[in-house]
Each structure stands twice: as C-alpha cells, then as structure tokens.
Design a protein around this motif. Sequence first.
Motif, PDB file in Angstrom:
ATOM      1  N   LYS A   1       0.831  -1.201   0.000  1.00  0.00           N
ATOM      2  CA  LYS A   1       0.000   0.000   0.000  1.00  0.00           C
ATOM      3  C   LYS A   1       0.866   1.253   0.000  1.00  0.00           C
ATOM      4  CE  LYS A   1      -3.752   2.244   2.542  1.00  0.00           C
ATOM      5  NZ  LYS A   1      -4.628   2.194   3.748  1.00  0.00           N
ATOM      6  N   SER A   2       0.500   2.218  -0.827  1.00  0.00           N
ATOM      7  CA  SER A   2       1.181   3.519  -0.958  1.00  0.00           C
ATOM      8  C   SER A   2       2.530   3.429  -1.664  1.00  0.00           C
ATOM      9  CB  SER A   2       1.372   4.184   0.417  1.00  0.00           C
ATOM     10  OG  SER A   2       0.143   4.398   1.055  1.00  0.00           O
TER      11      SER A   2
ATOM     12  N   ASP B   1       2.801  -4.528   8.907  1.00  0.00           N
ATOM     13  CA  ASP B   1       2.140  -3.816   7.810  1.00  0.00           C
ATOM     14  C   ASP B   1       1.041  -2.860   8.267  1.00  0.00           C
ATOM     15  OD1 ASP B   1       3.457  -4.797   5.447  1.00  0.00           O
ATOM     16  OD2 ASP B   1       2.484  -6.737   5.798  1.00  0.00           O
ATOM     17  N   ASP B   2       0.615  -2.955   9.507  1.00  0.00           N
ATOM     18  CA  ASP B   2      -0.529  -2.187   9.982  1.00  0.00           C
ATOM     19  C   ASP B   2      -0.095  -0.790  10.417  1.00  0.00           C
ATOM     20  OD1 ASP B   2      -2.877  -1.214  10.977  1.00  0.00           O
ATOM     21  OD2 ASP B   2      -3.244  -2.882  12.382  1.00  0.00           O
ATOM     22  N   ALA B   3      -0.426   0.214   9.603  1.00  0.00           N
ATOM     23  CA  ALA B   3      -0.036   1.589   9.905  1.00  0.00           C
ATOM     24  C   ALA B   3      -0.692   2.112  11.179  1.00  0.00           C
ATOM     25  CB  ALA B   3      -0.390   2.494   8.725  1.00  0.00           C
ATOM     26  N   ARG B   4      -1.737   1.439  11.655  1.00  0.00           N
ATOM     27  CA  ARG B   4      -2.389   1.895  12.881  1.00  0.00           C
ATOM     28  C   ARG B   4      -1.481   1.757  14.096  1.00  0.00           C
ATOM     29  NH1 ARG B   4      -7.855  -1.549  12.335  1.00  0.00           N
ATOM     30  NH2 ARG B   4      -6.222  -3.055  11.748  1.00  0.00           N
TER      31      ARG B   4
ATOM     32  N   LYS C   1       2.675   7.071   4.884  1.00  0.00           N
ATOM     33  CA  LYS C   1       3.229   6.417   3.699  1.00  0.00           C
ATOM     34  C   LYS C   1       4.706   6.736   3.493  1.00  0.00           C
ATOM     35  CE  LYS C   1       1.564  10.065   0.553  1.00  0.00           C
ATOM     36  NZ  LYS C   1       0.665  10.339  -0.593  1.00  0.00           N
ATOM     37  N   LEU C   2       5.156   7.923   3.903  1.00  0.00           N
ATOM     38  CA  LEU C   2       6.563   8.274   3.745  1.00  0.00           C
ATOM     39  C   LEU C   2       7.436   7.705   4.851  1.00  0.00           C
ATOM     40  CD1 LEU C   2       6.599  11.958   2.411  1.00  0.00           C
ATOM     41  CD2 LEU C   2       7.397   9.896   1.267  1.00  0.00           C
ATOM     42  N   ALA C   3       6.800   7.151   5.892  1.00  0.00           N
ATOM     43  CA  ALA C   3       7.558   6.529   6.984  1.00  0.00           C
ATOM     44  C   ALA C   3       7.854   5.062   6.714  1.00  0.00           C
ATOM     45  CB  ALA C   3       6.781   6.670   8.300  1.00  0.00           C
ATOM     46  N   ARG C   4       7.338   4.495   5.613  1.00  0.00           N
ATOM     47  CA  ARG C   4       7.577   3.089   5.312  1.00  0.00           C
ATOM     48  C   ARG C   4       9.072   2.823   5.091  1.00  0.00           C
ATOM     49  NH1 ARG C   4       6.079   1.891   0.606  1.00  0.00           N
ATOM     50  NH2 ARG C   4       5.822   4.069  -0.033  1.00  0.00           N
TER      51      ARG C   4
END
Length: 328
Positions: free
Chosen positions: A57-58, A182-185, A267-270
């Motif tokens: 994602k992203s 994977d969970d951005a939460r 998304k930019l922190a991935r």
Amino acid sequence: MRNALLSALCGLAAILAAAQAQAPASYTESIPGTKVSFDMVAIPGGHFTMGSPDTEKSRTPDEGPQHDVELRPFWIARTEVTWDEYDLFAFGMDLERPSTAQAPRPTPTGADAITRPTPPYGDESFGYGKGKQPAINMTWHAAMEYCRWLSAKTGKVYRLPTEAEWEYAARAGTKTAYGFGDDARALGDYAWTRENSSERPHPVALKKPNAWGLYDMHGNVAEWILDQYDPGYYAKVQAGTIGPVLLPNNHRFPHVSRGGSWDDDAKLARSAARRGSTPEWSRRDPQSPKSIWWHTDATFAGFRVVRAVEEQDNLKGFHSTITRDSPQ
C-alpha cells in the motif's frame, strides 16, 4: 580422504563467512573534550530484499524493482543526531568560522580539510528547542561535513548511511511495510508523524525501538542518506553487487532522504519509501547564492551516522565536493 578434506574446507569457509557477517559489539562513542556521547549499534552483515513489492500500500515506482542486496557488517547510531552533538560542530570554536552568513572563506587544502557551517539566516532550531531534539534543516553537504568533523575528532571513520544500509537497518529483519509490520495503525507506537506530532519534532528515543534497538527509524525527522537520488536507480543495480551506492557529484540536489518525518503522512515513513531533495527546501533563503549549509524550508530534515566495520573501496575517502558555486 579427498571428500573428507573438501567437507572440512567447506565447513571452514562457512565458519569464516559467518564470522565476517557478525559485527563487533555495540559501543558508546564519546566526543573528545566534551561530555557529549551517543550509542552505536552493531548490525550484522547479510542479505535482504531491497525495495517494496507491487502489492504494498502507498508504494511508488521508485521503490522498485525489488532486488537482493548483500551488506557487510556496520554500526549505526541508535538515534538521530541531536543538537547536543551537532552544535559542537556548527557552533564550536575548534575550527574558525566567518562572522557573516555568506562571507568568503579560504579554500580548504588537503583531502581531509573540514569547513564549518556559516551562521544560519534565522533560528536554526525554528523554536523547537535543542538538547536531545534532533538537529534539523541542515543540508546534505552539512551532514556530510559533520561526519568528517566527527571522524577527525574521534579517530574513527563516520559517514552517512547508504540507502541499502539504512533500509536494511530500518527493516531489522522484516519484509513488511514498517519494521514492526504492515498495519499503519500501530505506527504511533514507534514514530512521530503528522498524525501525532502536534506539528513539531520531538526528543529522540521517546517511542519504541525496532527489533535491532534503533529509535525513530520511522518518523521524527527524515534522514539524509549518502546516495544521490535517482528514481530509476534500482533497475540499474547489477546482480551480486555488495553494498550498492549511487555516489553523488557536486550538484546540490537531489540527494536521498529516508524514513519520513513529524510533518509527513504514514506512507513516507515506510521502510522502502524514498524522497529526493529539491531546491524548494531552500525556497525562502534570501542569500545569493543560497547557503550550502542550512535549508530554510526543511525543518523535517535530519540524519544519523554509520561506521563500517570494513569500508568498501568506493567509499574510502569519499566526501562532499559541493561549494558555493555548485549548480543545483
């Protein structure tokens, strides 16, 4: 007998390879003549898949194609460089500084000549405070020169991480979007981003570390990388390359920044997210030419340092060649 000898030699080779992949112990570096210190974490050498899969994602096109990377062991700073550390370089008195923002300085001589930042146009901390706050808004050139200054002070060779080293350390053995999954939460447990930062950076190491004990690899400040930014670079990396790096030239832009910041979305922190610097990072700089030391519009930019156990040949002695006359 021959088979037994071959087996023994293969076993010895495996042992030697395993030994070479293991980094020495982590340590604390003290900057001579000061009370300032920072921790360096030992990272074992190994292989990993760099970049993101098409399904992430992203994901953006510059994160692929994925490619296998091999790295030698190295150390990386446990946290981003703080103002406690950076102020010693930027405003210390062990190197002479000019008194005005763009006063001419003598051309340094010798491969190890180190220059000092000119005073910034305004408050370099932008009101966020200093101390254990991450140092911000320095240019790539300034971060590179800090590493040379730190190397001269300590007698150890420090530099910026390569893209491969940074991503390897950020992933900490994972293959997921973030070092924790994977969970951005769950990102708020590990990172300061636009969602929880209250529109400012925060002192280092307040969030959870990743599995290798590194803090703020996601968020807080976006971290300068040694590499020049090329959105199509991954397609050019040759199979079997050990320690890939795209060495910059004397242009001011673009250089790679990684990890996202307090002012960025998740998304930019991935781990695989890439960003290239642009002249817009100094848009409000009134000087002509603009400063090669400070950005006026990059309050999100910081860095951390690495040290190779055994430096690769193409990085030995490498340093910034940017000057006030360098093109954008």
